[in-house]
Scaffold this motif. Structure first.
Motif, mmCIF file in Angstrom:
data_model
loop_
_atom_site.group_PDB
_atom_site.id
_atom_site.type_symbol
_atom_site.label_atom_id
_atom_site.label_comp_id
_atom_site.label_asym_id
_atom_site.label_seq_id
_atom_site.Cartn_x
_atom_site.Cartn_y
_atom_site.Cartn_z
ATOM 1 N N LYS A 5 -7.291 39.738 -11.198
ATOM 2 C CA LYS A 5 -8.004 38.762 -10.378
ATOM 3 C C LYS A 5 -8.042 37.387 -11.028
ATOM 4 N N TYR A 6 -7.719 37.299 -12.302
ATOM 5 C CA TYR A 6 -7.854 36.044 -13.015
ATOM 6 C C TYR A 6 -6.667 35.110 -12.812
ATOM 7 N N PHE A 7 -5.537 35.629 -12.375
ATOM 8 C CA PHE A 7 -4.390 34.777 -12.111
ATOM 9 C C PHE A 7 -4.449 34.284 -10.679
ATOM 10 N N SER A 8 -4.044 33.056 -10.482
ATOM 11 C CA SER A 8 -4.058 32.512 -9.134
ATOM 12 C C SER A 8 -2.732 31.823 -8.862
ATOM 13 N N THR A 9 -2.543 31.398 -7.633
ATOM 14 C CA THR A 9 -1.310 30.724 -7.261
ATOM 15 C C THR A 9 -1.374 29.232 -7.534
ATOM 16 N N LYS A 10 -2.531 28.738 -7.957
ATOM 17 C CA LYS A 10 -2.680 27.309 -8.231
ATOM 18 C C LYS A 10 -2.115 26.975 -9.601
ATOM 19 N N SER A 11 -1.553 25.785 -9.726
ATOM 20 C CA SER A 11 -1.050 25.321 -11.011
ATOM 21 C C SER A 11 -2.218 24.997 -11.933
ATOM 22 N N VAL A 12 -1.925 24.802 -13.204
ATOM 23 C CA VAL A 12 -2.970 24.442 -14.166
ATOM 24 C C VAL A 12 -3.578 23.100 -13.779
ATOM 25 N N PHE A 13 -2.732 22.164 -13.367
ATOM 26 C CA PHE A 13 -3.226 20.868 -12.915
ATOM 27 C C PHE A 13 -4.149 21.029 -11.711
ATOM 28 N N GLY A 14 -3.774 21.885 -10.787
ATOM 29 C CA GLY A 14 -4.600 22.137 -9.608
ATOM 30 C C GLY A 14 -5.932 22.776 -9.960
ATOM 31 N N GLN A 15 -5.923 23.656 -10.941
ATOM 32 C CA GLN A 15 -7.164 24.284 -11.372
ATOM 33 C C GLN A 15 -8.090 23.271 -12.028
ATOM 34 N N LEU A 16 -7.538 22.350 -12.809
ATOM 35 C CA LEU A 16 -8.359 21.319 -13.435
ATOM 36 C C LEU A 16 -8.916 20.336 -12.418
ATOM 37 N N ILE A 17 -8.085 19.959 -11.456
ATOM 38 C CA ILE A 17 -8.529 19.023 -10.417
ATOM 39 C C ILE A 17 -9.622 19.648 -9.550
ATOM 40 N N SER A 18 -9.537 20.955 -9.338
ATOM 41 C CA SER A 18 -10.547 21.602 -8.494
ATOM 42 C C SER A 18 -11.921 21.614 -9.153
ATOM 43 N N LEU A 19 -11.983 21.359 -10.456
ATOM 44 C CA LEU A 19 -13.273 21.298 -11.142
ATOM 45 C C LEU A 19 -14.010 19.989 -10.876
ATOM 46 N N ILE A 20 -13.296 18.979 -10.402
ATOM 47 C CA ILE A 20 -13.913 17.691 -10.098
ATOM 48 C C ILE A 20 -14.633 17.801 -8.756
ATOM 49 N N ASP A 21 -15.904 17.481 -8.756
ATOM 50 C CA ASP A 21 -16.729 17.591 -7.551
ATOM 51 C C ASP A 21 -16.412 16.439 -6.591
ATOM 52 N N ASP A 22 -16.007 16.779 -5.370
ATOM 53 C CA ASP A 22 -15.650 15.760 -4.374
ATOM 54 C C ASP A 22 -16.828 14.863 -4.011
ATOM 55 N N SER A 23 -18.021 15.434 -3.969
ATOM 56 C CA SER A 23 -19.186 14.621 -3.585
ATOM 57 C C SER A 23 -19.505 13.574 -4.651
ATOM 58 N N MET A 24 -19.266 13.912 -5.912
ATOM 59 C CA MET A 24 -19.502 12.949 -6.991
ATOM 60 C C MET A 24 -18.517 11.778 -6.890
ATOM 61 N N VAL A 25 -17.266 12.082 -6.599
ATOM 62 C CA VAL A 25 -16.255 11.038 -6.437
ATOM 63 C C VAL A 25 -16.587 10.194 -5.216
ATOM 64 N N GLN A 26 -16.999 10.827 -4.133
ATOM 65 C CA GLN A 26 -17.326 10.107 -2.905
ATOM 66 C C GLN A 26 -18.522 9.178 -3.100
ATOM 67 N N LYS A 27 -19.519 9.632 -3.869
ATOM 68 C CA LYS A 27 -20.673 8.778 -4.149
ATOM 69 C C LYS A 27 -20.265 7.535 -4.929
ATOM 70 N N ALA A 28 -19.377 7.702 -5.896
ATOM 71 C CA ALA A 28 -18.910 6.557 -6.686
ATOM 72 C C ALA A 28 -18.097 5.597 -5.823
ATOM 73 N N VAL A 29 -17.281 6.144 -4.922
ATOM 74 C CA VAL A 29 -16.489 5.303 -4.017
ATOM 75 C C VAL A 29 -17.412 4.499 -3.112
ATOM 76 N N GLU A 30 -18.439 5.127 -2.581
ATOM 77 C CA GLU A 30 -19.377 4.416 -1.711
ATOM 78 C C GLU A 30 -20.207 3.399 -2.481
ATOM 79 N N LYS A 31 -20.610 3.737 -3.704
ATOM 80 C CA LYS A 31 -21.435 2.834 -4.502
ATOM 81 C C LYS A 31 -20.692 1.542 -4.829
#
Length: 81
Positions: A5-31
């Protein structure tokens, strides 16, 4: 040998990017209103390209562009929205 279960089809880069919270980025963009005059290359895309540049230790913009071009068409392995 059973499926792990620990292996996924996502790349390492994709796994790292998925850790970034979209709402946090969106708040900074709006601010800071950083996407005001942007048509296609938004702040979140810029963030992803900078993370890619740091991880791959790119020395030039051409290396970043070629690396990101190599990932184009593979959105399902990079990031799942």
């Amino acid at each position: 040998m059973g499926k792990n279960k620990y292996f996924s089809t996502k790349s390492v880069f994709g796994q790292l990017i998925s850790l970034i919270d979209d709402s946090m980025v969106q708040k900074a963009v709006e601010k800071y209103d950083s996407d005001r005059y942007v048509k296609s290359f938004k702040s979140q895309d810029h963030l992803f390209s900078l993370v890619f540049c740091c991880l791959e230790k790119c020395n030039s913009l051409r290396e970043v562009a070629q690396g990101m071009l190599g990932l184009s068409g593979k959105e399902e392995t990079v990031r799942i929205n």
